[in-house]
Design a protein around this motif. Sequence first.
Motif, PDB file in Angstrom:
ATOM      1  N   THR A  86     -87.667 144.853  -0.370  1.00 36.22           N
ATOM      2  CA  THR A  86     -86.660 145.379  -1.112  1.00 36.22           C
ATOM      3  C   THR A  86     -86.191 147.057  -0.566  1.00 36.22           C
ATOM      4  OG1 THR A  86     -86.622 144.062  -3.118  1.00 36.22           O
ATOM      5  CG2 THR A  86     -85.421 145.778  -3.289  1.00 36.22           C
ATOM      6  N   THR A  88     -87.628 148.294   2.233  1.00 38.41           N
ATOM      7  CA  THR A  88     -87.143 148.245   3.636  1.00 38.41           C
ATOM      8  C   THR A  88     -85.417 147.729   3.634  1.00 38.41           C
ATOM      9  OG1 THR A  88     -89.410 147.485   4.439  1.00 38.41           O
ATOM     10  CG2 THR A  88     -87.495 146.848   5.719  1.00 38.41           C
ATOM     11  N   ARG A  89     -85.276 147.014   2.750  1.00 34.31           N
ATOM     12  CA  ARG A  89     -83.592 146.548   2.853  1.00 34.31           C
ATOM     13  C   ARG A  89     -82.721 147.805   2.457  1.00 34.31           C
ATOM     14  NH1 ARG A  89     -79.732 146.363  -0.561  1.00 34.31           N
ATOM     15  NH2 ARG A  89     -77.903 145.075   0.188  1.00 34.31           N
ATOM     16  N   HIS A  93     -79.895 149.825   5.100  1.00 37.47           N
ATOM     17  CA  HIS A  93     -78.536 149.736   4.475  1.00 37.47           C
ATOM     18  C   HIS A  93     -78.207 151.213   4.160  1.00 37.47           C
ATOM     19  CE1 HIS A  93     -79.039 145.449   4.420  1.00 37.47           C
ATOM     20  NE2 HIS A  93     -77.740 145.735   4.157  1.00 37.47           N
ATOM     21  N   HIS A 156     -91.058 141.236   7.776  1.00 39.33           N
ATOM     22  CA  HIS A 156     -90.350 142.349   7.905  1.00 39.33           C
ATOM     23  C   HIS A 156     -89.120 141.935   9.051  1.00 39.33           C
ATOM     24  CE1 HIS A 156     -92.954 144.604   5.634  1.00 39.33           C
ATOM     25  NE2 HIS A 156     -92.028 145.535   5.454  1.00 39.33           N
ATOM     26  N   LEU A 159     -85.638 141.020   8.526  1.00 41.57           N
ATOM     27  CA  LEU A 159     -84.520 142.171   8.146  1.00 41.57           C
ATOM     28  C   LEU A 159     -84.357 142.972   9.132  1.00 41.57           C
ATOM     29  CD1 LEU A 159     -86.058 140.820   5.595  1.00 41.57           C
ATOM     30  CD2 LEU A 159     -86.158 143.045   4.674  1.00 41.57           C
ATOM     31  N   ARG A 163     -80.275 143.462  10.488  1.00 40.59           N
ATOM     32  CA  ARG A 163     -79.507 144.618  10.312  1.00 40.59           C
ATOM     33  C   ARG A 163     -79.414 145.432  11.871  1.00 40.59           C
ATOM     34  NH1 ARG A 163     -75.700 146.485   9.317  1.00 40.59           N
ATOM     35  NH2 ARG A 163     -75.413 148.516   8.346  1.00 40.59           N
ATOM     36  N   THR A 169     -75.155 143.077   7.469  1.00 40.62           N
ATOM     37  CA  THR A 169     -75.696 143.480   6.176  1.00 40.62           C
ATOM     38  C   THR A 169     -76.364 142.088   5.548  1.00 40.62           C
ATOM     39  OG1 THR A 169     -73.590 143.122   4.847  1.00 40.62           O
ATOM     40  CG2 THR A 169     -74.196 145.442   5.642  1.00 40.62           C
ATOM     41  N   ASP A 171     -77.950 140.784   1.238  1.00 44.76           N
ATOM     42  CA  ASP A 171     -78.514 141.300   0.221  1.00 44.76           C
ATOM     43  C   ASP A 171     -79.989 140.813  -0.343  1.00 44.76           C
ATOM     44  OD1 ASP A 171     -78.367 138.321  -0.252  1.00 44.76           O
ATOM     45  OD2 ASP A 171     -76.339 138.212  -1.188  1.00 44.76           O
ATOM     46  N   TYR A 174     -81.276 137.131   0.282  1.00 47.48           N
ATOM     47  CA  TYR A 174     -81.679 136.937   1.780  1.00 47.48           C
ATOM     48  C   TYR A 174     -83.432 137.227   1.775  1.00 47.48           C
ATOM     49  CZ  TYR A 174     -82.440 137.267   6.867  1.00 47.48           C
ATOM     50  OH  TYR A 174     -82.873 136.993   8.214  1.00 47.48           O
ATOM     51  N   VAL A 175     -83.242 138.508   1.161  1.00 38.49           N
ATOM     52  CA  VAL A 175     -84.714 138.992   1.118  1.00 38.49           C
ATOM     53  C   VAL A 175     -85.749 138.057   0.439  1.00 38.49           C
ATOM     54  CG1 VAL A 175     -86.134 140.920   0.266  1.00 38.49           C
ATOM     55  CG2 VAL A 175     -84.199 141.414   1.225  1.00 38.49           C
TER      56      VAL A 175
END
Length: 199
Positions: A86, A88-89, A93, A156, A159, A163, A169, A171, A174-175
């Motif tokens: 999360t 990393t996401r 973003h 990782h 992700l 991106r 993008t 959410d 997806y993670v």
Amino acid sequence: MRPLDPRTVRSRDAALASARELLIEQGLAGLTHGAVAARSGISRATLYRLWPEPTDLVRAALTRHITLARPEPTGDLRADLLTELTATRAMLHEPATEQGMRVMIERAAVDPRFAEVKEALYRSGTRAARTTLTEAVARGDLPAELDVDLAIDQLHGPLFFRRLVANQTFDLDYVRAVLDDFLRTHSPKNPHQQGNLVT
């Protein structure tokens, strides 16, 4: 090693706090000794003493940003990995840090100093996940033969690809899907473990 003078510690912390703000607001382009001096009130001479090269300052600022974005682990495998992914996401973003990653990757290909920084940041950014995975192996929550480097890639990699390569993008669903696919593949096959995959 002799401990740092408290004044040096305060100056370093104030400078890195300002550097992190500049990183978030302006990306790597805004992260200069002059800008940090103006924002923090710390002299340029002190900044150059602490971080002689621009790449030293970039490395310190990004490492601090990564560290602050990640809370202490709980010992729960899925929860801790979800926290890591999360974070990393969020960095992927956040416009300034996303751009910073793109610039870092691009410059690392042609500048050995940035290549060293990129490698150090990769290690720093994945350290907590590596610890979580290693401890999970020790507890028996993951198989003893787990390749931790490959596991980091599997967690990782999607992700970063989505991106930075696909420019899409994504959410938290997806993670969670990436994480739960990893756990279904690697966790011990018993009803209790499978039940823990419920989101």
